[in-house]
Design an enzyme around this catalytic site. Sequence first.
Site, short mmCIF file in Angstrom:
data_model
loop_
_atom_site.label_atom_id
_atom_site.label_comp_id
_atom_site.label_asym_id
_atom_site.label_seq_id
_atom_site.Cartn_x
_atom_site.Cartn_y
_atom_site.Cartn_z
N GLU A 25 0.88 -1.18 0.00
CA GLU A 25 0.00 0.00 0.00
C GLU A 25 0.91 1.22 0.00
O GLU A 25 1.40 1.65 1.04
CB GLU A 25 -0.88 0.01 1.26
CG GLU A 25 -1.82 -1.16 1.36
CD GLU A 25 -3.04 -1.03 0.45
OE1 GLU A 25 -3.19 0.02 -0.21
OE2 GLU A 25 -3.83 -1.98 0.40
N CYS A 60 -2.18 9.28 2.15
CA CYS A 60 -1.88 8.67 0.84
C CYS A 60 -2.93 9.08 -0.17
O CYS A 60 -2.66 9.15 -1.36
CB CYS A 60 -1.81 7.15 0.98
SG CYS A 60 -3.23 6.46 1.81
P1 NAD Z 1 8.25 5.30 4.58
O1 NAD Z 1 8.30 4.56 3.29
O2 NAD Z 1 9.36 6.20 4.90
O3 NAD Z 1 8.13 4.26 5.79
C1 NAD Z 1 7.04 3.37 5.88
C2 NAD Z 1 7.43 2.18 6.74
O4 NAD Z 1 8.36 1.39 6.02
C3 NAD Z 1 8.14 2.56 8.04
O5 NAD Z 1 7.72 1.68 9.07
C4 NAD Z 1 9.59 2.34 7.71
O6 NAD Z 1 10.40 2.11 8.83
C5 NAD Z 1 9.48 1.11 6.84
N1 NAD Z 1 10.63 0.86 5.97
C6 NAD Z 1 11.29 1.73 5.17
N2 NAD Z 1 12.30 1.10 4.53
C7 NAD Z 1 12.27 -0.20 4.92
C8 NAD Z 1 13.07 -1.35 4.62
N3 NAD Z 1 14.10 -1.28 3.77
N4 NAD Z 1 12.75 -2.51 5.20
C9 NAD Z 1 11.69 -2.59 6.05
N5 NAD Z 1 10.92 -1.55 6.40
C10 NAD Z 1 11.21 -0.35 5.83
O7 NAD Z 1 6.84 6.11 4.58
P2 NAD Z 1 6.30 7.17 5.62
O8 NAD Z 1 7.02 8.46 5.41
O9 NAD Z 1 6.24 6.59 6.99
O10 NAD Z 1 4.78 7.31 5.13
C11 NAD Z 1 4.37 8.11 4.08
C12 NAD Z 1 4.18 7.32 2.80
O11 NAD Z 1 3.29 6.22 3.03
C13 NAD Z 1 3.55 8.12 1.69
O12 NAD Z 1 4.17 7.80 0.47
C14 NAD Z 1 2.10 7.67 1.71
O13 NAD Z 1 1.43 7.85 0.49
C15 NAD Z 1 2.27 6.22 2.03
N6 NAD Z 1 1.04 5.64 2.57
C16 NAD Z 1 0.32 4.81 1.77
C17 NAD Z 1 -0.88 4.29 2.24
C18 NAD Z 1 -1.72 3.40 1.37
O14 NAD Z 1 -2.61 2.74 1.90
N7 NAD Z 1 -1.50 3.34 0.07
C19 NAD Z 1 -1.32 4.58 3.54
C20 NAD Z 1 -0.53 5.41 4.34
C21 NAD Z 1 0.65 5.94 3.83
#
Ligand code: NAD
Length: 519
Positions: free
Chosen positions: A265, A299
């Site tokens: 997502e 998002c």
């Molecule tokens: P992010 O990608 O920085 O982090 C999201 C999660 O992924 C965190 O828990 C982070 O620690 C983890 N993560 C990152 N790299 C990783 C790796 N290599 N291995 C394992 N885990 C890892 O995102 P963010 O800044 O927390 O959130 C914002 C983003 O999330 C935006 O792009 C938003 O659109 C998206 N989002 C999407 C949805 C959806 O349902 N489509 C919902 C909420 C947020």
Amino acid sequence: MAWEVGDLLDSLGALDRRRVVAPDALPGAPDASLQIVTSPTTARPLAGVRLDSTDALDAAIGAAHEGFLAWRRVPAPVRGQVVRAIGDEFRRHKAALGRIISLEVGKITAEGQGEVQEVVDIADFAVGLSRQLYGMTMPSERPDHRIIEQWLPLGPIGVVTAFNFPCAVWGWNAMLAAVCGDSVLWKPSLAAPLTAIACHAIADRVAASMGHTGVFHLAIGSDEQVGEPLIADRRLPLISATGSCRMGRRVGQVVAGRLGRCLLELGGNNAAIVEPDADLGIAIPSIVFGAVGTAGQRCTTTRRLLVHRSIADDAVARLVRAYETIKVGDPLAPGVLVGPLINQQAVDGYLSAIDAAKQQGATIVTGGTRVGPEHTQPAGLKGHFVRPAIVRAPASNDLPIARDETFAPILYVFTYDALDEAIAMNNAVDQGLSSAIFTASSRAAERFLHPSGAGSDCGLAYVNLGTSGAEIGGAFGGEKDTGGGRESGSDSWKAYMRRQTCSIGFANNVTLAQGIRFE
Ligand code: NAD
């Protein structure tokens, strides 16, 4: 010294002092095993959180596996009763949990509590589902044979969540996974571990009080120590990951490399189309909520407005009037509609997107600046505030920065002459999460939702509704770079189970399929 987050966690039975450190007890020297959680509103520490090591993660995955072996044997409707009790507890603690969300990630009160309500709603949905994990039967081509399909628990599920929905996204995954017979290992964002500690403590306590330990697990740590080893672990057959497209690409590769399953997502770049016959009394408030709600950190935030040329000036003028009334400041203060961005990096991202837009020939119609302490509500807040921006694309509609998801309240406005052109613009970005059309014409609406797929190419398509604020009953998710996953309602539960096709012969002789004779 007063410690509000500590008191709130304590009231929920979630204040584990080995895990959570009060601000006045934080060490003076840097400590890599301690995450300082900073208020986005005041820029002051809320708490310290002790991080898990890779060894602790390994033990948690082992415990989640053991928990799964016991939990899968509990009948699904009984699992549903546990989820019902968890939902009741979230209902009871909605105000306290909502407040922790507001303090930690800066959501206004209504939105913080709304997130908790999503957990309550998905728990209700999951309770019903616990009696409806239906398989099918299909006719066999062979005499005296029967074929059925059954759905079986999958295993411990790794759930990786983003900062901006620190409670609901876990709830969507965890409540469904639990009724499906899976245990859950949650790795929250390091920007929102306190909400995770609170939610996890409630779910774990309720399940344990009903005799079911080992269903819910939590691992808080850096991406290097915890995130990467978690997604690589073969004991977790499904990784459900919510976050940026960058993260999704990495998770997708690692999990595919071990032939595991992913539910992704990821980011959105959502557009709303406004047709000349649109009811602007509906369209304008919906667009404002979609563009500035959660300070543009959803998002599903409306990032692009595609407005018919004949009404563009009027629509923009109305939006500007609405934006001018918006108070930016403490998300818990009455009347404030826009809280802070999550951190300084997010403010920098906002300012550099505004700069890029200017350089690319766009006009900043309103906003586009940081809000200093002298202009916050109340005055004096030192957090990460920006003024929601409306940016008009140049006449050519050529604005490359609008192809990126900048996680902040920037609404790019484009004009069009014909609906087909607007639909093409809606679809002309890499992401495919949410989309909307405002129109009084059923013909225009049906073209947007065209059954051939020639309309919106997004996972979510709304008519006379804004791009954000999905209900839990439908499957939620997006196409293209948004990752293709579906969570929450409809038949999303199938992602958390494995399908088994069972063929049963009760004939007195051997009959092979396809009429094959092997004698
Ligand atoms: P992010 O990608 O920085 O982090 C999201 C999660 O992924 C965190 O828990 C982070 O620690 C983890 N993560 C990152 N790299 C990783 C790796 N290599 N291995 C394992 N885990 C890892 O995102 P963010 O800044 O927390 O959130 C914002 C983003 O999330 C935006 O792009 C938003 O659109 C998206 N989002 C999407 C949805 C959806 O349902 N489509 C919902 C909420 C947020």
